[in-house]
Write a protein that holds these residues in place. Structure first.
Motif, mmCIF file in Angstrom:
data_model
loop_
_atom_site.group_PDB
_atom_site.id
_atom_site.type_symbol
_atom_site.label_atom_id
_atom_site.label_comp_id
_atom_site.label_asym_id
_atom_site.label_seq_id
_atom_site.Cartn_x
_atom_site.Cartn_y
_atom_site.Cartn_z
ATOM 1 N N HIS A 1 32.445 34.223 0.740
ATOM 2 C CA HIS A 1 33.680 34.984 0.562
ATOM 3 C C HIS A 1 33.780 35.466 -0.887
ATOM 4 O O HIS A 1 33.629 34.681 -1.818
ATOM 5 C CB HIS A 1 34.897 34.131 0.929
ATOM 6 C CG HIS A 1 34.942 33.810 2.389
ATOM 7 N ND1 HIS A 1 34.200 32.793 2.956
ATOM 8 C CD2 HIS A 1 35.609 34.389 3.401
ATOM 9 C CE1 HIS A 1 34.429 32.750 4.249
ATOM 10 N NE2 HIS A 1 35.280 33.714 4.559
ATOM 11 N N GLY B 1 38.347 40.008 -0.549
ATOM 12 C CA GLY B 1 38.254 39.792 0.887
ATOM 13 C C GLY B 1 36.906 40.051 1.526
ATOM 14 O O GLY B 1 36.713 39.718 2.696
ATOM 15 N N GLN B 2 35.968 40.674 0.821
ATOM 16 C CA GLN B 2 34.646 40.916 1.390
ATOM 17 C C GLN B 2 33.992 39.587 1.789
ATOM 18 O O GLN B 2 34.161 38.576 1.110
ATOM 19 C CB GLN B 2 33.738 41.630 0.394
ATOM 20 C CG GLN B 2 34.030 43.098 0.218
ATOM 21 C CD GLN B 2 33.405 43.923 1.316
ATOM 22 O OE1 GLN B 2 34.025 44.151 2.341
ATOM 23 N NE2 GLN B 2 32.198 44.379 1.092
ATOM 24 N N VAL B 3 33.233 39.618 2.877
ATOM 25 C CA VAL B 3 32.512 38.443 3.345
ATOM 26 C C VAL B 3 31.044 38.817 3.495
ATOM 27 O O VAL B 3 30.697 39.749 4.233
ATOM 28 C CB VAL B 3 33.072 37.938 4.693
ATOM 29 C CG1 VAL B 3 32.287 36.729 5.177
ATOM 30 C CG2 VAL B 3 34.548 37.606 4.573
ATOM 31 N N THR C 1 34.436 43.498 5.784
ATOM 32 C CA THR C 1 35.745 43.362 5.152
ATOM 33 C C THR C 1 36.437 42.062 5.551
ATOM 34 O O THR C 1 37.410 41.669 4.918
ATOM 35 C CB THR C 1 36.659 44.552 5.515
ATOM 36 O OG1 THR C 1 36.760 44.636 6.939
ATOM 37 C CG2 THR C 1 36.105 45.854 4.955
ATOM 38 N N ASN C 2 35.933 41.402 6.607
ATOM 39 C CA ASN C 2 36.437 40.100 7.041
ATOM 40 C C ASN C 2 35.314 39.389 7.798
ATOM 41 O O ASN C 2 34.247 39.972 8.013
ATOM 42 C CB ASN C 2 37.699 40.247 7.902
ATOM 43 C CG ASN C 2 37.470 41.156 9.102
ATOM 44 O OD1 ASN C 2 36.496 41.022 9.833
ATOM 45 N ND2 ASN C 2 38.386 42.100 9.293
ATOM 46 N N GLU C 3 35.545 38.142 8.199
ATOM 47 C CA GLU C 3 34.497 37.379 8.881
ATOM 48 C C GLU C 3 34.054 38.030 10.179
ATOM 49 O O GLU C 3 32.855 38.104 10.464
ATOM 50 C CB GLU C 3 34.939 35.931 9.138
ATOM 51 C CG GLU C 3 34.819 35.055 7.939
ATOM 52 C CD GLU C 3 35.025 33.576 8.261
ATOM 53 O OE1 GLU C 3 34.901 33.169 9.437
ATOM 54 O OE2 GLU C 3 35.311 32.823 7.310
ATOM 55 N N GLU D 1 34.126 41.183 11.162
ATOM 56 C CA GLU D 1 33.309 42.377 10.930
ATOM 57 C C GLU D 1 31.952 41.997 10.360
ATOM 58 O O GLU D 1 30.924 42.554 10.763
ATOM 59 C CB GLU D 1 34.026 43.333 9.976
ATOM 60 C CG GLU D 1 33.224 44.613 9.738
ATOM 61 C CD GLU D 1 33.869 45.544 8.732
ATOM 62 O OE1 GLU D 1 34.227 46.658 9.141
ATOM 63 O OE2 GLU D 1 34.003 45.148 7.550
ATOM 64 N N ILE E 1 36.135 34.804 17.516
ATOM 65 C CA ILE E 1 35.430 35.515 16.439
ATOM 66 C C ILE E 1 34.029 35.910 16.884
ATOM 67 O O ILE E 1 33.551 36.987 16.566
ATOM 68 C CB ILE E 1 35.406 34.702 15.133
ATOM 69 C CG1 ILE E 1 35.063 35.621 13.957
ATOM 70 C CG2 ILE E 1 34.435 33.560 15.201
ATOM 71 C CD1 ILE E 1 35.347 34.998 12.625
#
Length: 151
Positions: A11, A15-17, A32-34, A36, A145
């Motif tokens: 992380h 917010g990029q993952v 941009t999140n987990e 994605e 997810i």
């Protein structure tokens, strides 16, 4: 052959993952999140493994996931094609030899091994059988997810 690879998520600020594969270091992506990031990870893994196929190298085996570690599962058609490639490497079978076994020309063998080509399941099963293998599919329940990874 198991086609589920464990990933490490990192992380970042904003917010990029990031997604990293210890077993396939060439496969790296971010989202941009987990959800994605994991969705993009399947494509990154497929592209990285296709380079192994293109270069005629054996595929890296996936390591065992640690408890709670996310996994990226390759689509069945890609997994079948990679299993054919791996069997050809292990058995020292050339594309020409596989074509002879299947009674097809070299162009058709190249399509069977092309991860971007939508080969028929019957062709993939025939190639696996010619190499002494049989495909099996398992269906398991996934978390919300992971569900986004298959769409």
């Amino acid at each position: 052959m198991n086609m589920s690879y464990p990933v490490t998520l990192k992380h970042y600020q904003g917010g990029q993952v990031g997604v990293f594969f210890a077993d396939v270091p060439e496969a790296i992506t971010a989202g941009t999140n987990e959800a994605e990031a994991l969705d993009l990870a399947q494509d990154a893994l497929t592209v990285a493994l296709s380079s192994y196929l293109d270069e005629g190298r054996q595929l890296p085996l996936p390591s065992k996931a640690k408890r709670g570690q996310p996994m990226v599962i390759l689509p069945p058609r890609v997994a079948f094609k990679l299993a054919i490639h791996e069997a050809m490497c292990e058995q020292d079978v050339t594309q020409a030899q596989l074509g002879e076994l299947l009674r097809i020309d070299g162009r058709q063998v190249r399509r069977i091994l092309d991860l971007d080509h939508e080969s028929k399941l019957s062709q993939l099963e025939a190639a696996l059988a010619a190499l002494g293998l049989r495909a099996s599919v398992s269906v398991t329940k996934v978390s919300p997810i992971a569900t986004s990874m298959t769409t």
